[in-house]
Design an enzyme around this catalytic site. Structure first.
Site, mmCIF file in Angstrom:
data_model
loop_
_atom_site.group_PDB
_atom_site.id
_atom_site.type_symbol
_atom_site.label_atom_id
_atom_site.label_comp_id
_atom_site.label_asym_id
_atom_site.label_seq_id
_atom_site.Cartn_x
_atom_site.Cartn_y
_atom_site.Cartn_z
ATOM 1 N N GLU A 163 8.897 -34.168 42.581
ATOM 2 C CA GLU A 163 8.881 -32.607 42.799
ATOM 3 C C GLU A 163 9.075 -32.235 41.274
ATOM 4 O O GLU A 163 9.919 -32.355 40.596
ATOM 5 C CB GLU A 163 10.047 -32.071 43.525
ATOM 6 C CG GLU A 163 10.209 -32.341 44.924
ATOM 7 C CD GLU A 163 11.570 -31.676 45.475
ATOM 8 O OE1 GLU A 163 11.270 -31.289 46.731
ATOM 9 O OE2 GLU A 163 12.461 -31.511 44.818
ATOM 10 N N CYS A 164 7.901 -31.219 40.750
ATOM 11 C CA CYS A 164 7.790 -30.591 39.790
ATOM 12 C C CYS A 164 7.954 -31.530 38.527
ATOM 13 O O CYS A 164 6.927 -32.412 38.200
ATOM 14 C CB CYS A 164 8.863 -29.398 39.642
ATOM 15 S SG CYS A 164 8.217 -28.146 38.489
ATOM 16 N N GLY A 165 9.002 -31.526 37.672
ATOM 17 C CA GLY A 165 9.216 -32.612 36.681
ATOM 18 C C GLY A 165 8.920 -34.084 37.221
ATOM 19 O O GLY A 165 8.641 -34.855 36.246
ATOM 20 N N LEU B 148 6.863 -34.844 39.446
ATOM 21 C CA LEU B 148 5.340 -35.185 39.526
ATOM 22 C C LEU B 148 4.598 -35.050 38.092
ATOM 23 O O LEU B 148 3.664 -36.027 37.569
ATOM 24 C CB LEU B 148 4.617 -33.566 40.026
ATOM 25 C CG LEU B 148 3.129 -33.385 39.848
ATOM 26 C CD1 LEU B 148 2.392 -34.184 40.441
ATOM 27 C CD2 LEU B 148 2.831 -31.783 39.940
ATOM 28 N N THR C 228 4.412 -33.107 44.002
ATOM 29 C CA THR C 228 4.350 -31.687 44.373
ATOM 30 C C THR C 228 4.935 -30.972 43.245
ATOM 31 O O THR C 228 6.032 -31.440 42.651
ATOM 32 C CB THR C 228 4.721 -31.375 45.671
ATOM 33 O OG1 THR C 228 4.569 -30.138 45.876
ATOM 34 C CG2 THR C 228 6.084 -31.796 45.739
#
Length: 439
Positions: free
Chosen positions: A320-322, A324, A421
């Site tokens: 998730e975010c970091g 990704l 994501t």
């Protein structure tokens, strides 16, 4: 005693962003603890950083209360899992701000009174007028929100405090003040405030602020929320071992997510920054955080390289975010340095000086992924300063119904059995149950 709906509580709502809600929350937690209460902190909204400050002071994880991420019953279930004899809920932005999940909406869903945090630096009677306006506005817009009183932020003692107290009408209580001291400020970082363990307020200043608050009045205003309609118990256990990255580069995860992993599977943690080997496991979760601040060390530590190899062999990796960013081919920092990451996903990530997305998000699965079946929708939150340049043959698992995602129309890069994501989701979304059940 904690009831079926969780401990009695109240919500700290601000008149605006930047009014000092986090400092006020920490001072109130300390004041209540000093008065002999066991405090459960909570945060309205999807933030990760404020809860880290809460946990550093209260000694227990903060609960995330966001109607968009969790739904009304999910918020009630998550609140009900709290402990202690009083819950202090820090609001998000100004009391009424936010279309997806405002502080007022959370207070209404839980039936909790609001203590308004008002900046009193340059006012006395005007502080009372501001509070009256916030109290009256709830009725004007048809919200069942009780503004019970105020905490005067940045207020001096003596005549200043007396003027504020005397100006308040009988139905608005005065719960104390936060003195105007420079060491009662928490430094900013590009994603918000510093994490709690990095920049805790000075002990002496926090103790002084706690002494200027009316702890027992605050405890007395707390009310019990309704019990959730459905039990907060998780689903049945699965025979799986989940490894979660846990260090300064991967520090954005909700406490409810880790609880769900522990309750339904076996949980182990590891540190890519420390060069830990990838644990023997059935799946990996890379939460968000600050990989851009540690890109060189992540590149040299060796764990991401091993993780890329394991992913290519079929080990499911969810980022998730970091996460990704760490799963990408390269990460270019704001200073211009480019570093090799795990090379699981066909994307190159670049940091920017301004944020690239900030919103509540809704995604629809166009293919079966680690977190959703085809046609299912997930609600979450995105806030990132990076952008991802994806290869032409990249495959996406989601279309964006609301929010920006990776390219404005899609999110959820998929490769092998892995998914990355930009969107953070909560355990109440069902995404992590789907992840566990697919291992």
């Amino acid at each position: 005693m904690t009831g079926a709906g969780g401990p009695p509580g109240f919500v700290l709502g601000g008149v605006s962003s930047g009014v000092g809600k986090t400092v006020t929350t920490l001072a109130i937690v300390r004041a209540l603890e000093d008065a002999g209460h066991s405090v459960q902190p909570a945060k309205a909204g999807p933030d990760f950083i404020d809860p880290s400050h809460h946990e550093a002071i209260a000694g227990r994880p903060s609960r995330t209360l966001d109607l968009w991420l969790c739904g009304e019953e999910g918020v009630r279930r998550n609140y009900a899992r709290g402990e202690g004899d009083v819950c202090v809920v820090e609001g998000v932005m100004g009391l009424y701000d936010g279309d997806g999940s405002s502080t007022a909406m959370v207070a209404e869903a839980l039936g909790l009174p609001v203590v308004l945090v008002v900046d009193a630096k340059a006012g006395m009677e005007s502080v009372a007028a501001t509070a009256l306006g916030f109290q009256a506005y709830a009725e004007e817009i048809g919200r069942n929100v009780e503004v019970a009183g105020i905490v005067a932020q940045r207020a001096h003692g003596g005549r200043h405090e007396e003027g504020i107290r005397d100006a308040l009408p009988d139905d608005l209580e005065y719960f104390g003040r936060i003195p105007p001291k420079p060491d009662l400020e928490i430094p900013d970082r590009h994603l918000g405030l510093h994490m709690g363990e990095e920049a805790a307020l000075p002990e002496e200043a926090l103790a002084e602020a706690a002494e200027t608050l009316e702890a027992e009045r605050l405890a007395g205003v707390a009310s019990e929320p309704p019990a959730p309609a459905a039990s907060p118990e998780p689903g049945p256990a699965v025979d799986a071992r989940v490894a979660v990255a846990d260090d300064a580069a991967f520090c954005f995860r909700y406490s409810a997510t880790l609880e769900r992993f522990r309750e339904r599977a076996e949980l182990v943690t590891f540190s890519p920054l420390a060069g830990d080997p990838v644990p023997d496991c059935d799946g990996i979760y890379l939460p968000g955080g600050y990989p851009e601040l540690h890109a060189a060390k992540l590149e040299s530590a060796g764990t991401l390289e091993e993780l890329g190899q394991r992913a290519s062999e079929g080990l499911p990796v969810l980022g998730e975010c970091g996460g990704l960013m760490a799963m990408s081919q390269t990460l270019t920092t704001a200073e211009g340095g480019t570093h090799t990451m795990a090379s699981i996903l066909p994307a190159d990530v670049t940091m920017h000086d301004r944020y690239q997305a900030l919103d509540h998000v809704e995604l629809e699965a166009v293919d079966g992924t680690l977190t959703a079946d085809v046609g299912e929708r997930l609600r979450g939150h995105e806030f990132h300063y990076s952008s991802a340049d994806v290869d032409g043959d990249a495959r996406f698992g989601f279309e964006t119904v609301r929010g920006k995602g990776i390219d404005g129309d899609h999110d959820g890069l998929t490769e092998y059995d892995s998914l990355g994501t930009y969107v953070h989701v909560h355990a109440e979304s069902g995404a992590f149950d789907r992840f566990l059940e697919g291992l």
